[in-house]
Design a protein around this motif. Structure first.
Motif, short mmCIF file in Angstrom:
data_model
loop_
_atom_site.label_atom_id
_atom_site.label_comp_id
_atom_site.label_asym_id
_atom_site.label_seq_id
_atom_site.Cartn_x
_atom_site.Cartn_y
_atom_site.Cartn_z
N LEU A 251 -34.99 2.46 -26.60
CA LEU A 251 -36.34 2.24 -26.10
C LEU A 251 -37.38 2.79 -27.07
O LEU A 251 -38.41 2.16 -27.34
CB LEU A 251 -36.49 2.90 -24.72
N ILE A 252 -37.11 3.97 -27.59
CA ILE A 252 -38.05 4.57 -28.55
C ILE A 252 -38.12 3.73 -29.82
O ILE A 252 -39.21 3.43 -30.34
CB ILE A 252 -37.63 6.03 -28.85
N VAL A 253 -36.99 3.33 -30.32
CA VAL A 253 -36.95 2.56 -31.58
C VAL A 253 -37.68 1.21 -31.43
O VAL A 253 -38.52 0.83 -32.27
CB VAL A 253 -35.49 2.35 -32.01
N PHE A 254 -37.38 0.49 -30.34
CA PHE A 254 -37.98 -0.84 -30.21
C PHE A 254 -39.46 -0.76 -29.85
O PHE A 254 -40.24 -1.64 -30.21
CB PHE A 254 -37.21 -1.65 -29.15
N SER A 255 -39.87 0.29 -29.13
CA SER A 255 -41.31 0.44 -28.88
C SER A 255 -42.05 0.70 -30.19
O SER A 255 -43.15 0.17 -30.43
CB SER A 255 -41.55 1.55 -27.87
N GLN A 256 -41.48 1.55 -31.03
CA GLN A 256 -42.10 1.79 -32.34
C GLN A 256 -42.09 0.51 -33.20
O GLN A 256 -43.05 0.24 -33.94
CB GLN A 256 -41.36 2.92 -33.05
N ARG A 257 -41.04 -0.30 -33.08
CA ARG A 257 -40.96 -1.55 -33.86
C ARG A 257 -42.02 -2.54 -33.41
O ARG A 257 -42.65 -3.23 -34.24
CB ARG A 257 -39.57 -2.13 -33.69
N LEU A 258 -42.25 -2.62 -32.11
CA LEU A 258 -43.29 -3.53 -31.62
C LEU A 258 -44.66 -3.09 -32.08
O LEU A 258 -45.54 -3.93 -32.38
CB LEU A 258 -43.23 -3.59 -30.09
N ASN A 259 -44.89 -1.79 -32.13
CA ASN A 259 -46.18 -1.30 -32.62
C ASN A 259 -46.42 -1.74 -34.06
O ASN A 259 -47.56 -2.04 -34.45
CB ASN A 259 -46.23 0.23 -32.53
N LYS A 260 -45.38 -1.78 -34.85
CA LYS A 260 -45.54 -2.20 -36.25
C LYS A 260 -45.72 -3.72 -36.36
O LYS A 260 -46.41 -4.22 -37.25
CB LYS A 260 -44.32 -1.76 -37.05
N LEU A 261 -45.08 -4.48 -35.46
CA LEU A 261 -45.15 -5.95 -35.55
C LEU A 261 -46.48 -6.49 -35.06
O LEU A 261 -46.94 -7.55 -35.55
CB LEU A 261 -44.01 -6.57 -34.72
N LEU A 262 -47.11 -5.79 -34.10
CA LEU A 262 -48.39 -6.27 -33.60
C LEU A 262 -49.49 -5.89 -34.59
O LEU A 262 -49.70 -4.70 -34.86
CB LEU A 262 -48.68 -5.68 -32.22
N PRO A 263 -50.22 -6.88 -35.13
CA PRO A 263 -51.28 -6.57 -36.12
C PRO A 263 -52.48 -5.91 -35.46
O PRO A 263 -53.07 -6.49 -34.53
CB PRO A 263 -51.62 -7.93 -36.70
N ASN A 264 -52.82 -4.75 -35.93
CA ASN A 264 -54.04 -4.03 -35.54
C ASN A 264 -54.13 -3.78 -34.04
O ASN A 264 -55.17 -3.36 -33.55
CB ASN A 264 -55.29 -4.79 -35.99
#
Length: 455
Positions: A251-264
């Motif tokens: 959960l922590i890893v994929f939440s951080q990954r989504l933060n990086k994938l969403l621009p700005n």
């Protein structure tokens, strides 16, 4: 006028008595004793003669005829008393003397026992005699009349006395036998009662032992089942906590990954949701970790050794250097006693207490932490004091339970509610206890009782 027949033997005894009375009643020479006079003067006489001390009945002297008649030698006779020869008791002898006085006769009829055990019926003629020292003795002449004819009246009286004696002795023996039978019966009854009581006590004891053994067996089986159930529950909790670690990490890893994938992070709702997921995943990860630690806190996680808590605190401060610098925290460590524990649990215990002091510090005051200790009765006493907001007295026992925690200060990270519970579980497993007191710095002071000597 009735003629009285006098037997030749009795006539001889009377004449001899008269001669002795007349001859020996005269003053004796100063250099001769009565016993010497009896032995030298009358020793050859064929009549049985005894010289007797009247008060005690002791035989002072005897002649050879007495020795031949009774079957004892002279030294033996001189060491005996007349009671050793007479089969009558002292009371019966006294009664015979009283009868002789009433009947106005100077002789007595007694049953005498010889050395061989045979009984002889004898007539005893006695006369007083004084020795040179003024002592009065009795000179007794003994005549054996066993099987010889005597006067009818005397024989009848003698037989009557013997019958009275036999009757009295028989009555005494019967009474003694009755008393003996009574006490034996009573003793047997008491013995029977005691035996029955003993049998009952043994049976009750045997029954009680069986009950105790059954209860012990039942309790042992229950303890074994409880131990198995606790072990299964412990194992299940450990496995469940272990398997929960992976989903929380993902959960922590994929939440951080989504933060990086969403621009700005154009959408604020999405950004807030992702941060919330990451925050809760992190909390869940810490919670599962602390649950694992709590489950393992009751048993040593390594060898028990002598540890220096001051050195371990210094290592923890280095690991938390950034937090100490951020909060401008001050740590004062006094000389501390040696603690005998396993390293993992002692490190977790000290780390949890220091983290608790930093987490619950006042927002407007830099944290101050003072750690001191002492050895008392083989135990190591540690005190961790701070200048935080403190804990209300009514709430101090609750914060040591699982999932009980204070509200975090604004801007601080929330705890899992298991830190102090793990501390209490570790200390309790070491046969110690935890206490929360007022701190001299203004906050609280946690007192730990830990093993200071090798177990």
């Amino acid at each position: 006028m009735r003629m009285v027949r006098i037997w030749p033997g009795r006539l001889l005894i009377c004449l001899t008595t008269a001669m002795m009375w007349l001859g020996l009643a005269l003053p004796a020479r100063a250099d001769a004793s009565i016993s010497t006079l009896l032995s030298s003067t009358l020793n050859d006489h064929n009549m049985v003669m005894l010289l007797i001390e009247p008060e005690t009945g002791a035989i002072v002297d005897a002649n050879d005829a007495a020795s031949r008649f009774y079957g004892y030698n002279l030294p033996q006779l001189r060491s005996m008393s007349v009671q050793d020869l007479n089969t009558l008791g002292q009371d019966e002898v006294a009664a015979e003397r009283r009868r002789a006085k009433v009947e106005k006769r100077n002789y007595f009829i007694f049953p005498h026992r010889l050395a061989s055990g045979d009984l002889r019926t004898v007539e005893v003629y006695s006369a007083p005699l004084r020795d040179t020292g003024g002592r009065t003795l009795l000179l007794s002449i003994v005549h054996d009349i066993t099987g010889k004819a005597v006067a009818d009246g005397e024989l009848a009286a003698y037989r009557m006395r013997l019958e009275e004696l036999v009757t009295r002795r028989t009555a005494e023996a019967t009474q003694a036998q009755s008393r003996l039978r009574f006490w034996m019966t009573l003793g047997l009854a008491m013995q029977t009662v005691l035996i029955v009581a003993l049998v009952i006590a043994v049976m009750r004891r045997h029954s009680a032992l069986k009950e105790v053994a059954h209860e012990a067996h039942t309790r042992r089986r229950a303890e074994e089942k409880l131990a198995i159930a606790n072990a299964d529950l412990q194992r299940f909790a450990e496995i469940a906590a272990h398997h929960l670690q992976e989903p929380t990490r993902r959960l922590i890893v994929f939440s951080q990954r989504l933060n990086k994938l969403l621009p700005n992070q154009a959408n604020e709702n999405i950004a807030f949701s992702l941060s919330t997921i990451e925050e809760q995943a992190g909390y869940l990860h810490a919670l599962v970790r602390d649950v694992q630690v709590y489950l393992a806190a009751a048993s040593p996680l390594g060898p028990i050794t002598a540890l220096d808590p001051a050195r371990m605190i210094e290592q923890i401060r280095n690991d938390l250097r950034a937090r100490f610098a951020e909060q401008q925290a001050e740590l004062i460590v006094a000389p501390l006693p040696t603690i005998h524990m396993d390293t993992p649990r002692l490190r977790y215990l000290l780390n949890a207490l220091l983290d608790n002091c930093l987490r619950h510090a006042r927002p407007d005051t830099p944290p101050r932490i003072a750690i001191s200790g002492e050895t008392r009765d083989g135990r190591a006493i540690l005190r961790i004091a701070d200048n935080g907001p403190g804990i209300p007295v009514d709430f101090r026992a609750r914060v040591l339970e699982v999932f009980e925690h204070l509200h975090a200060q604004a801007g601080s990270r929330p705890g899992t509610g298991l830190g102090l519970a793990v501390v209490r579980r570790i200390v309790t497993s070491c046969d110690g206890h935890v206490a929360i007191e007022d701190s001299p710095l203004g906050g609280i002071q946690i007192v730990l009782d830990l093993p200071g000597e090798a177990p």
